[in-house]
Scaffold this motif. Sequence first.
Motif, PDB file in Angstrom:
ATOM      1  N   MET A 213       0.716  -1.697   0.057  1.00 42.38           N
ATOM      2  CA  MET A 213      -0.423   0.029  -0.496  1.00 42.38           C
ATOM      3  C   MET A 213       0.658   1.462  -0.121  1.00 42.38           C
ATOM      4  SD  MET A 213      -2.705  -0.915  -0.162  1.00 42.38           S
ATOM      5  CE  MET A 213      -3.921   0.319  -0.164  1.00 42.38           C
ATOM      6  N   ILE A 214       2.286   1.268   0.943  1.00 45.35           N
ATOM      7  CA  ILE A 214       3.148   2.557   0.397  1.00 45.35           C
ATOM      8  C   ILE A 214       3.511   2.292  -0.790  1.00 45.35           C
ATOM      9  CG2 ILE A 214       5.558   3.329   0.932  1.00 45.35           C
ATOM     10  CD1 ILE A 214       4.795   1.717   3.804  1.00 45.35           C
ATOM     11  N   LEU A 215       3.928   1.505  -1.505  1.00 47.13           N
ATOM     12  CA  LEU A 215       4.047   1.490  -2.870  1.00 47.13           C
ATOM     13  C   LEU A 215       3.463   2.585  -3.657  1.00 47.13           C
ATOM     14  CD1 LEU A 215       5.992  -1.962  -3.611  1.00 47.13           C
ATOM     15  CD2 LEU A 215       6.896   0.620  -3.161  1.00 47.13           C
ATOM     16  N   ILE A 216       1.985   1.887  -3.238  1.00 47.12           N
ATOM     17  CA  ILE A 216       0.646   2.203  -4.084  1.00 47.12           C
ATOM     18  C   ILE A 216      -0.119   3.264  -4.054  1.00 47.12           C
ATOM     19  CG2 ILE A 216      -2.167   1.615  -4.773  1.00 47.12           C
ATOM     20  CD1 ILE A 216      -0.261  -0.484  -5.777  1.00 47.12           C
TER      21      ILE A 216
ATOM     22  N   LEU B 226       2.712   6.147  -3.070  1.00 47.41           N
ATOM     23  CA  LEU B 226       3.152   6.693  -3.935  1.00 47.41           C
ATOM     24  C   LEU B 226       3.653   6.973  -5.277  1.00 47.41           C
ATOM     25  CD1 LEU B 226       5.719   7.649  -3.568  1.00 47.41           C
ATOM     26  CD2 LEU B 226       7.496   6.088  -3.636  1.00 47.41           C
ATOM     27  N   ALA B 227       3.234   5.242  -5.428  1.00 49.17           N
ATOM     28  CA  ALA B 227       2.599   5.893  -7.160  1.00 49.17           C
ATOM     29  C   ALA B 227       1.448   6.594  -7.581  1.00 49.17           C
ATOM     30  CB  ALA B 227       2.314   4.174  -7.562  1.00 49.17           C
ATOM     31  N   ASN B 228      -0.064   6.096  -6.745  1.00 51.31           N
ATOM     32  CA  ASN B 228      -0.750   7.228  -6.992  1.00 51.31           C
ATOM     33  C   ASN B 228      -0.482   8.862  -6.577  1.00 51.31           C
ATOM     34  OD1 ASN B 228      -2.136   4.900  -7.800  1.00 51.31           O
ATOM     35  ND2 ASN B 228      -3.074   5.027  -5.843  1.00 51.31           N
ATOM     36  N   GLY B 229       0.825   8.722  -6.027  1.00 48.19           N
ATOM     37  CA  GLY B 229       1.123  10.367  -5.602  1.00 48.19           C
ATOM     38  C   GLY B 229       1.572  10.966  -7.195  1.00 48.19           C
ATOM     39  N   LEU B 230       2.777  10.368  -7.114  1.00 44.35           N
ATOM     40  CA  LEU B 230       3.599  10.504  -8.359  1.00 44.35           C
ATOM     41  C   LEU B 230       1.900  11.074  -9.888  1.00 44.35           C
ATOM     42  CD1 LEU B 230       6.828   8.502  -7.650  1.00 44.35           C
ATOM     43  CD2 LEU B 230       6.225  10.860  -7.504  1.00 44.35           C
ATOM     44  N   GLY B 231       1.311  10.585  -9.760  1.00 45.92           N
ATOM     45  CA  GLY B 231       0.903   9.964 -11.066  1.00 45.92           C
ATOM     46  C   GLY B 231       0.140  11.188 -10.469  1.00 45.92           C
ATOM     47  N   ALA B 232      -0.260  11.834  -9.711  1.00 43.19           N
ATOM     48  CA  ALA B 232      -1.186  12.952  -9.469  1.00 43.19           C
ATOM     49  C   ALA B 232      -0.380  14.291  -9.703  1.00 43.19           C
ATOM     50  CB  ALA B 232      -2.286  13.055  -7.946  1.00 43.19           C
ATOM     51  N   GLY B 233       0.753  13.527  -8.980  1.00 43.66           N
ATOM     52  CA  GLY B 233       1.901  15.562  -9.210  1.00 43.66           C
ATOM     53  C   GLY B 233       1.833  15.526 -11.207  1.00 43.66           C
ATOM     54  N   ALA B 234       1.401  14.435 -11.499  1.00 51.16           N
ATOM     55  CA  ALA B 234       2.220  14.356 -13.056  1.00 51.16           C
ATOM     56  C   ALA B 234       0.994  14.737 -13.862  1.00 51.16           C
ATOM     57  CB  ALA B 234       2.370  12.714 -14.037  1.00 51.16           C
ATOM     58  N   THR B 235      -0.208  14.818 -13.855  1.00 52.83           N
ATOM     59  CA  THR B 235      -1.746  14.778 -13.995  1.00 52.83           C
ATOM     60  C   THR B 235      -1.160  16.468 -13.746  1.00 52.83           C
ATOM     61  OG1 THR B 235      -2.571  12.742 -13.625  1.00 52.83           O
ATOM     62  CG2 THR B 235      -3.964  14.843 -13.220  1.00 52.83           C
TER      63      THR B 235
ATOM     64  N   GLY C 160       9.346  -5.856  -8.521  1.00 54.30           N
ATOM     65  CA  GLY C 160       8.457  -4.979 -10.037  1.00 54.30           C
ATOM     66  C   GLY C 160       7.804  -3.322  -9.332  1.00 54.30           C
ATOM     67  N   THR C 161       8.221  -3.311  -8.211  1.00 53.88           N
ATOM     68  CA  THR C 161       8.493  -1.893  -7.928  1.00 53.88           C
ATOM     69  C   THR C 161       8.448  -0.532  -9.398  1.00 53.88           C
ATOM     70  OG1 THR C 161       8.915  -2.026  -5.520  1.00 53.88           O
ATOM     71  CG2 THR C 161       9.184   0.115  -6.605  1.00 53.88           C
ATOM     72  N   ILE C 162       9.183  -0.625 -10.117  1.00 55.84           N
ATOM     73  CA  ILE C 162       9.537   0.216 -11.509  1.00 55.84           C
ATOM     74  C   ILE C 162       8.480   0.009 -12.242  1.00 55.84           C
ATOM     75  CG2 ILE C 162      10.247  -1.201 -12.556  1.00 55.84           C
ATOM     76  CD1 ILE C 162      13.122   0.720 -13.933  1.00 55.84           C
ATOM     77  N   LEU C 163       7.683  -1.148 -12.404  1.00 52.52           N
ATOM     78  CA  LEU C 163       6.470  -1.400 -12.939  1.00 52.52           C
ATOM     79  C   LEU C 163       5.059  -0.370 -12.294  1.00 52.52           C
ATOM     80  CD1 LEU C 163       7.205  -5.374 -13.742  1.00 52.52           C
ATOM     81  CD2 LEU C 163       7.242  -3.199 -15.551  1.00 52.52           C
ATOM     82  N   ILE C 164       5.101  -0.776 -11.194  1.00 47.45           N
ATOM     83  CA  ILE C 164       4.082   0.003 -10.192  1.00 47.45           C
ATOM     84  C   ILE C 164       4.050   1.562 -10.394  1.00 47.45           C
ATOM     85  CG2 ILE C 164       3.110   0.611  -7.720  1.00 47.45           C
ATOM     86  CD1 ILE C 164       4.080  -2.613  -6.795  1.00 47.45           C
TER      87      ILE C 164
END
Length: 455
Positions: free
Chosen positions: A65-68, A70-79, A146-150
Amino acid sequence: MDHESDTTGVTLLKGDPKIAIIKLSIPMIVAMLLMSTYNLVNAIWVAGLGADALAAVGFITPLFMILIGLANGLGAGATSVISRRIGAGDRNGAHATAVQAVLLSIAISIVISLLLITFSRPLMILFGAGNTVDLAVEYGNIVFAGTILILFTNVGYGILRGEGDTKRTMYVMGAASIINIVLDPIFIYYMNWGIAGAAWGMIVSLVLIASVQIYWFCIKKDTYITLSKHVDIRETRHIKDVLAIGLPASCEFFLMAILAVFINILLVMVANTDAVAVYTAGWRVIMFAIIPLVAISTSVVAVTGAAFGGRHFEKFPVIHNFSVFLGIVIATIIAILTWLFADQISYIFSYSAEGAHLAPSIAAFLATMCIFYPFVSPGIMSSSVFQGTGRGLSSLLLNVLREIVFMASAAYLLGVVLGYGEHGIWWGLIIGDILGGITGYVWVRFYISRIIRYT
């Protein structure tokens, strides 16, 4: 910028905000519902391996969930940053932001993968995995590799949302869910890989998603944003903007986990572990029910960002009011359905002989907590407006107020201090949700009025 090169998504972002929110939200709702369905099916397949396997996945879940988050956060930042650059007519800046966000996701994922794989066994021992340590490490190390993929795929989703192309996001997220559902039983049982098969099912689906995204961005290049080595990435302000949104957004995800742990502790204090089981089962229903609101909120980030970048501040009241209203209407309909079918829903989580006694309590929880749904909308949409305008810390503070100050405090006051027990905790969550929603709405209205007044 050559406006003739605008894609349908970019044209949508720059047009009527009401139409944009609706058209961008529908694909995201479908995609998120499919993802949630996969998570449920995955748990069912793993459960077939026995209690130890299910527990092993449970011990890895907090790290996952920490990985998710972080991934969602970076995605939101990019958006947020990409939509603002597009709104400002800075296509080169949008390209640079996308490339920098991808490079950042790769760099962060390498560090995190090495740390998690190195310390996976000590962490599982620390978490109390006991005789499931080996299973947890076996499953976890594949996921961590698979963190890089997430991170990469979620940044890819963020780029697509930022240019108003949520249909592609729906295609790849939906395909990933279906592929996972199909591969899990093959890898777990037919290939006899056991718990590792569940992890490999996720990895294979992510590889396919990443491959499609790379093809779209780098080879076919029919998206508005492309990932090119010729983009000038020396300008660091874009990546700083991504982190200014991404890091607070990641922390918001962790707040939910903190609140859940705190509520569990309160329930044990005032009742017993059955109360925790009721809350856990019921909260899964709530998280599934508010998926449409979460989907709408991701669209609000992009639409707000485009309006902010183009300095069309007059759109802000429309964006905020319409998204809140739309969310309330949808949430109210779902709340009524939850109340009507609370008994039937409760049996999903209490069909076994051991859990049958929980059914009345789960039904009571759902019948009470359906009041919670509509008041999520003002809070989550207000948070998205802040993210769209680059105010990541304001969004984080709003969520701290809602989940920690209001919800946690009200649950403690009613459940423990005033002695209303587990029902008091339920009502505390509702009251805190209402206070958080009102606070978020008023705060953003004040923020919007100041922007319009002084520009």
